[in-house]
Write an enzyme that holds these catalytic residues in place. Structure first.
Site, PDB file in Angstrom:
ATOM      1  N   THR A  55      54.763  36.780  61.714  1.00  6.12           N
ATOM      2  CA  THR A  55      54.493  37.896  62.605  1.00  6.12           C
ATOM      3  C   THR A  55      55.097  37.666  63.981  1.00  6.12           C
ATOM      4  O   THR A  55      55.475  38.621  64.669  1.00  6.12           O
ATOM      5  CB  THR A  55      52.970  38.105  62.729  1.00  6.12           C
ATOM      6  OG1 THR A  55      52.422  38.310  61.426  1.00  6.12           O
ATOM      7  CG2 THR A  55      52.641  39.296  63.600  1.00  6.12           C
ATOM      8  N   TYR A 143      51.013  26.568  54.793  1.00  6.93           N
ATOM      9  CA  TYR A 143      51.145  28.021  54.661  1.00  6.93           C
ATOM     10  C   TYR A 143      51.717  28.323  53.286  1.00  6.93           C
ATOM     11  O   TYR A 143      52.893  28.082  53.014  1.00  6.93           O
ATOM     12  CB  TYR A 143      52.056  28.548  55.770  1.00  6.93           C
ATOM     13  CG  TYR A 143      52.155  30.048  55.898  1.00  6.93           C
ATOM     14  CD1 TYR A 143      51.375  30.916  55.138  1.00  6.93           C
ATOM     15  CD2 TYR A 143      53.033  30.613  56.816  1.00  6.93           C
ATOM     16  CE1 TYR A 143      51.468  32.276  55.269  1.00  6.93           C
ATOM     17  CE2 TYR A 143      53.145  31.980  56.974  1.00  6.93           C
ATOM     18  CZ  TYR A 143      52.365  32.814  56.195  1.00  6.93           C
ATOM     19  OH  TYR A 143      52.465  34.182  56.336  1.00  6.93           O
ATOM     20  N   LYS A 171      46.677  28.327  55.150  1.00  7.55           N
ATOM     21  CA  LYS A 171      46.743  29.781  55.274  1.00  7.55           C
ATOM     22  C   LYS A 171      47.139  30.302  53.905  1.00  7.55           C
ATOM     23  O   LYS A 171      48.241  30.040  53.422  1.00  7.55           O
ATOM     24  CB  LYS A 171      47.747  30.217  56.336  1.00  7.55           C
ATOM     25  CG  LYS A 171      47.820  31.745  56.464  1.00  7.55           C
ATOM     26  CD  LYS A 171      48.822  32.212  57.508  1.00  7.55           C
ATOM     27  CE  LYS A 171      48.839  33.740  57.552  1.00  7.55           C
ATOM     28  NZ  LYS A 171      49.844  34.262  58.516  1.00  7.55           N
TER      29      LYS A 171
END
Length: 301
Positions: A55, A143, A171
């Site tokens: 992001t 991640y 994550k």
């Protein structure tokens, strides 16, 4: 007699925002805007901020910009929130360099995505993460997002990596709820939902919270899901999760990257955001209007 043990506190808090990286109109890094946005997000309920993730447009920000962003946000939020720096690349050596730079800049931890494009086998994935974790004193968040990287961190690999003292969290964007629960049940890894539709579901089975793109827009509303569950009001937690569905879908599943949709709405709301960097392109007016409508309905719920 039933005995209970206290659940370990999440290493970076429960409610984390995968923060966008604000740019000026000319496309330069907007550190003042980043500080203002970070302060707003923490004031509105974020326990932590993840910088330079997907992001945060990490593929198109320089190493120097990534370090400058950590320093600026640390100055803005102080010790009110944790800072996790995205350092993942497809190159182990470069990832180590970014990890050391993040540590020097004042990050509390690093987010390390699975090496992408080259599609390394599991033993190489495991070695990559161990090398990064060995390189600094910072705790590591793995991640797992095979939809973007092309490579899964398989549950058995995750089980082995959990033994490393500095690999503390995940994550989770694996979309493998069974595999996630397998690791949860056998390790002390803190699992953060990386997909907003899973916030409550993962939290209810022992997850630690979320790392959310949509939290850039409605940090208080997403945190309220966790707060309601913690208060024992599971029906309200479910309602709050359901109420967020329209904005989650509009932001994350409308055919555009979350960075694009979030920046479109933040710009519309007059908050720090600015343009996206190529190859991303800005959302059109119709998309921005639809996002604003979904946002207003959630705010009014």
């Amino acid at each position: 007699m039933t005995t209970t043990t206290a659940t370990p506190a999440p290493p970076f808090g429960r409610a984390l925002c995968a923060m966008i990286t604000p740019f000026t109109d000319s496309g330069a890094l907007d550190l003042d805007g980043a500080q203002r946005l970070a302060d707003l997000l923490v004031t509105e309920g974020c326990d932590g901020l993840v910088l330079s993730g997907t992001t945060g447009e990490s593929p198109t920000t320089t190493d120097a910009e990534k370090s400058a962003l950590v320093r600026a946000v640390r100055e803005a939020v102080g010790e009110r929130a944790s800072i996790v720096a995205g350092v993942g690349t497809a190159d182990t050596r470069h990832t180590v360099e970014l990890t050391l730079a993040a540590e020097k800049a004042g990050a509390d931890g690093v987010l390390v995505v699975t090496p992408y494009y080259s599609r390394p086998p599991q033993d190489a994935v495991e070695e990559h993460f161990r090398t990064v974790a060995d390189a600094s004193g910072l705790p590591v968040v793995l991640y797992d997002i095979p939809g973007r990287t092309g490579t899964r961190i398989e549950p058995d690999t995750m089980l082995r990596l959990a033994a490393h003292p500095r690999i503390v969290a995940v994550k989770d964007c694996s979309y493998d709820f069974l595999g996630t629960q397998k690791v949860l049940s056998r390790t002390e890894l803190a699992y953060y939902a990386g997909c907003e539709e899973h916030i409550l579901a993962l939290y209810a089975v022992g997850g630690s919270g979320y790392i959310s793109t949509v939290a850039n827009l409605v940090p208080r509303q997403l945190r309220s899901i966790l707060d309601a569950f913690d208060a024992g009001d599971t029906a309200r937690a479910a309602l709050l999760q359901q109420q967020a569905t329209e904005l989650i879908e509009s932001t994350m599943a409308a055919g555009l990257p979350g960075t694009v949709t979030v920046k479109a709405l933040l710009n519309d709301l007059g908050r720090p955001a600015g343009p996206v960097r190529a190859p991303l392109r800005p959302a059109g007016r119709e998309t921005a209007d639809g996002l604003r409508s979904a946002y207003e309905r959630l705010r009014a719920a």
